[in-house]
Design a protein around this motif. Structure first.
Motif, PDB file in Angstrom:
ATOM      1  N   CYS A  10       1.220  -1.415  -0.105  1.00  0.00           N
ATOM      2  CA  CYS A  10      -0.098   0.479  -0.342  1.00  0.00           C
ATOM      3  C   CYS A  10       0.589   1.433  -0.240  1.00  0.00           C
ATOM      4  O   CYS A  10       1.554   0.919   0.792  1.00  0.00           O
ATOM      5  CB  CYS A  10      -0.734   0.143   1.053  1.00  0.00           C
ATOM      6  SG  CYS A  10      -1.990  -0.732   1.201  1.00  0.00           S
ATOM      7  N   LYS A  11      -0.016   2.380  -0.752  1.00  0.00           N
ATOM      8  CA  LYS A  11       0.993   3.245  -0.984  1.00  0.00           C
ATOM      9  C   LYS A  11       0.016   4.620  -0.085  1.00  0.00           C
ATOM     10  O   LYS A  11       0.606   6.116   0.432  1.00  0.00           O
ATOM     11  CB  LYS A  11       1.672   4.105  -2.241  1.00  0.00           C
ATOM     12  CG  LYS A  11       1.884   3.356  -2.720  1.00  0.00           C
ATOM     13  CD  LYS A  11       3.696   3.105  -3.144  1.00  0.00           C
ATOM     14  CE  LYS A  11       3.501   2.444  -3.982  1.00  0.00           C
ATOM     15  NZ  LYS A  11       4.256   0.689  -4.007  1.00  0.00           N
ATOM     16  N   ARG A  17     -10.331  -1.038   3.944  1.00  0.00           N
ATOM     17  CA  ARG A  17      -9.922  -2.153   3.384  1.00  0.00           C
ATOM     18  C   ARG A  17      -9.700  -2.396   2.121  1.00  0.00           C
ATOM     19  O   ARG A  17      -9.432  -3.496   1.363  1.00  0.00           O
ATOM     20  CB  ARG A  17     -11.801  -2.637   3.980  1.00  0.00           C
ATOM     21  CG  ARG A  17     -12.062  -3.075   4.553  1.00  0.00           C
ATOM     22  CD  ARG A  17     -13.245  -3.317   5.041  1.00  0.00           C
ATOM     23  NE  ARG A  17     -13.504  -4.413   4.436  1.00  0.00           N
ATOM     24  CZ  ARG A  17     -13.423  -5.998   4.492  1.00  0.00           C
ATOM     25  NH1 ARG A  17     -12.847  -6.242   5.495  1.00  0.00           N
ATOM     26  NH2 ARG A  17     -13.524  -6.637   3.112  1.00  0.00           N
ATOM     27  N   ARG A  18      -8.598  -1.397   1.742  1.00  0.00           N
ATOM     28  CA  ARG A  18      -8.248  -1.262   0.516  1.00  0.00           C
ATOM     29  C   ARG A  18      -6.804  -2.250   0.276  1.00  0.00           C
ATOM     30  O   ARG A  18      -6.152  -3.073  -0.233  1.00  0.00           O
ATOM     31  CB  ARG A  18      -7.815  -0.105   0.047  1.00  0.00           C
ATOM     32  CG  ARG A  18      -9.500   0.674  -1.056  1.00  0.00           C
ATOM     33  CD  ARG A  18      -8.978   1.981  -1.401  1.00  0.00           C
ATOM     34  NE  ARG A  18      -7.934   1.475  -2.720  1.00  0.00           N
ATOM     35  CZ  ARG A  18      -7.367   2.538  -2.945  1.00  0.00           C
ATOM     36  NH1 ARG A  18      -8.253   3.606  -2.328  1.00  0.00           N
ATOM     37  NH2 ARG A  18      -6.797   2.373  -5.116  1.00  0.00           N
ATOM     38  N   PHE A  22      -5.088  -5.233   5.616  1.00  0.00           N
ATOM     39  CA  PHE A  22      -6.181  -5.446   7.228  1.00  0.00           C
ATOM     40  C   PHE A  22      -8.040  -6.054   7.163  1.00  0.00           C
ATOM     41  O   PHE A  22      -8.900  -6.418   7.770  1.00  0.00           O
ATOM     42  CB  PHE A  22      -6.523  -4.003   7.046  1.00  0.00           C
ATOM     43  CG  PHE A  22      -7.264  -2.979   7.879  1.00  0.00           C
ATOM     44  CD1 PHE A  22      -7.073  -3.643   9.279  1.00  0.00           C
ATOM     45  CD2 PHE A  22      -8.504  -2.078   7.284  1.00  0.00           C
ATOM     46  CE1 PHE A  22      -8.483  -2.427  10.600  1.00  0.00           C
ATOM     47  CE2 PHE A  22      -9.574  -1.139   8.107  1.00  0.00           C
ATOM     48  CZ  PHE A  22      -9.710  -1.799   9.297  1.00  0.00           C
ATOM     49  N   ARG A  23      -7.763  -5.756   4.994  1.00  0.00           N
ATOM     50  CA  ARG A  23      -8.819  -7.011   4.920  1.00  0.00           C
ATOM     51  C   ARG A  23      -9.225  -8.211   5.610  1.00  0.00           C
ATOM     52  O   ARG A  23     -10.050  -8.850   5.377  1.00  0.00           O
ATOM     53  CB  ARG A  23      -8.692  -6.418   3.297  1.00  0.00           C
ATOM     54  CG  ARG A  23     -10.216  -7.583   2.626  1.00  0.00           C
ATOM     55  CD  ARG A  23     -10.476  -7.196   1.281  1.00  0.00           C
ATOM     56  NE  ARG A  23      -9.318  -7.644   0.377  1.00  0.00           N
ATOM     57  CZ  ARG A  23      -8.518  -7.020   0.362  1.00  0.00           C
ATOM     58  NH1 ARG A  23      -8.301  -5.329  -0.502  1.00  0.00           N
ATOM     59  NH2 ARG A  23      -6.789  -7.348  -0.929  1.00  0.00           N
ATOM     60  N   GLU A  24      -7.817  -9.013   5.140  1.00  0.00           N
ATOM     61  CA  GLU A  24      -7.588 -10.045   5.990  1.00  0.00           C
ATOM     62  C   GLU A  24      -7.785 -10.625   7.418  1.00  0.00           C
ATOM     63  O   GLU A  24      -6.971 -11.242   8.086  1.00  0.00           O
ATOM     64  CB  GLU A  24      -6.743 -11.033   5.163  1.00  0.00           C
ATOM     65  CG  GLU A  24      -7.428 -11.464   3.609  1.00  0.00           C
ATOM     66  CD  GLU A  24      -7.957 -11.870   3.170  1.00  0.00           C
ATOM     67  OE1 GLU A  24      -8.593 -12.902   4.040  1.00  0.00           O
ATOM     68  OE2 GLU A  24      -7.954 -11.900   1.842  1.00  0.00           O
ATOM     69  N   ASN A  25      -7.431  -9.454   8.007  1.00  0.00           N
ATOM     70  CA  ASN A  25      -7.523  -9.310   9.387  1.00  0.00           C
ATOM     71  C   ASN A  25      -6.241  -9.379  10.340  1.00  0.00           C
ATOM     72  O   ASN A  25      -6.418 -10.322  11.050  1.00  0.00           O
ATOM     73  CB  ASN A  25      -8.815 -10.736  10.000  1.00  0.00           C
ATOM     74  CG  ASN A  25     -10.529 -10.460   9.801  1.00  0.00           C
ATOM     75  OD1 ASN A  25     -10.502  -8.411   9.374  1.00  0.00           O
ATOM     76  ND2 ASN A  25     -11.036 -10.754   9.948  1.00  0.00           N
ATOM     77  N   GLU A  26      -5.527  -9.143   9.384  1.00  0.00           N
ATOM     78  CA  GLU A  26      -4.073  -9.328   9.662  1.00  0.00           C
ATOM     79  C   GLU A  26      -2.948  -7.622  10.153  1.00  0.00           C
ATOM     80  O   GLU A  26      -3.760  -6.434   9.436  1.00  0.00           O
ATOM     81  CB  GLU A  26      -3.129 -10.054   9.066  1.00  0.00           C
ATOM     82  CG  GLU A  26      -3.717 -11.912   8.809  1.00  0.00           C
ATOM     83  CD  GLU A  26      -2.915 -12.818   9.201  1.00  0.00           C
ATOM     84  OE1 GLU A  26      -2.063 -11.776   9.840  1.00  0.00           O
ATOM     85  OE2 GLU A  26      -3.138 -13.857   9.451  1.00  0.00           O
ATOM     86  N   GLU A  38      -0.354   2.422   8.555  1.00  0.00           N
ATOM     87  CA  GLU A  38      -1.170   2.880   9.991  1.00  0.00           C
ATOM     88  C   GLU A  38      -2.436   1.505   9.831  1.00  0.00           C
ATOM     89  O   GLU A  38      -3.489   2.022  10.208  1.00  0.00           O
ATOM     90  CB  GLU A  38      -2.452   4.212  10.178  1.00  0.00           C
ATOM     91  CG  GLU A  38      -0.948   5.604   9.713  1.00  0.00           C
ATOM     92  CD  GLU A  38      -1.433   6.563   9.722  1.00  0.00           C
ATOM     93  OE1 GLU A  38      -2.530   6.970  10.219  1.00  0.00           O
ATOM     94  OE2 GLU A  38      -1.090   7.747   8.678  1.00  0.00           O
ATOM     95  N   ASN A  39      -2.494   0.741   9.684  1.00  0.00           N
ATOM     96  CA  ASN A  39      -2.961  -0.317   9.772  1.00  0.00           C
ATOM     97  C   ASN A  39      -3.710  -0.211  11.028  1.00  0.00           C
ATOM     98  O   ASN A  39      -2.833  -0.581  11.981  1.00  0.00           O
ATOM     99  CB  ASN A  39      -1.851  -1.677   9.431  1.00  0.00           C
ATOM    100  CG  ASN A  39      -3.636  -3.136   8.953  1.00  0.00           C
ATOM    101  OD1 ASN A  39      -4.357  -3.164  10.290  1.00  0.00           O
ATOM    102  ND2 ASN A  39      -2.748  -4.003   8.416  1.00  0.00           N
TER     103      ASN A  39
END
Length: 160
Positions: A10-11, A17-18, A22-26, A38-39
């Motif tokens: 990610c940039k 959730r992009r 983060f989308r995979e709950n990690e 900043e997850n």
């Protein structure tokens, strides 16, 4: 502990959730190529939280110590416990160790054998609902076909 299987590049900070992690709950890890990460799952002990709590991490992080120490009523009628105890799961001794956890979707303690959290829809569901992989939504009736596409339920074709 399981080894992390997803990474991102990610940039934009990993706050939405992009971000694949983060989308995979990690949380994001050293193998990720993200910038200015900043997850919100970074630094969180995910083993201490239910899937519902993980997917509502902003609400969990907004809880104060007073909130965490506040009593919540048990749906089984066996008194109350503090919120901190039910964020991951609480085995009620009065119910032969039945598992209960706090649902941020329902704003209440729920019984694990009657409720589950759909990671795809990001909502808590009744045990009689299931997630259809074909139309990507939850539908009622584990032995009934999907309301949306007719796909057979996980426990039968719906024909009796």
């Amino acid at each position: 502990m399981m080894e992390k299987t997803v990474t991102c590049n990610c940039k934009s900070g990993c706050r939405t959730r992009r971000c694949k992690c983060f989308r995979e709950n990690e949380p994001c890890g050293a193998a990720c190529g993200c910038r200015d990460c900043e997850n919100p799952l970074n630094g969180v002990d995910l083993n201490q939280l239910s899937v519902c709590a993980i997917q509502n991490i902003s609400r969990v992080q907004a809880l104060t110590e007073a909130d965490l120490d506040s009593p919540v009523d048990m749906p089984c009628g066996h008194g109350h416990v503090v919120l901190r105890q039910v964020l991951k799961g609480y085995h009620c001794p009065g119910c032969d160790d039945e598992l209960y956890w706090y649902s941020f979707c329902f704003n209440a303690v729920v019984q694990d054998s009657c409720t589950w959290h759909c990671e795809d829809c990001r909502e808590c569901r009744d045990w009689r609902e299931w997630h259809c992989p074909d139309c990507n939504r939850c539908t009622y009736g584990v032995s009934l076909p999907c309301d949306g596409c007719g796909q057979p339920g996980p426990f039968g074709s719906g024909e009796f």
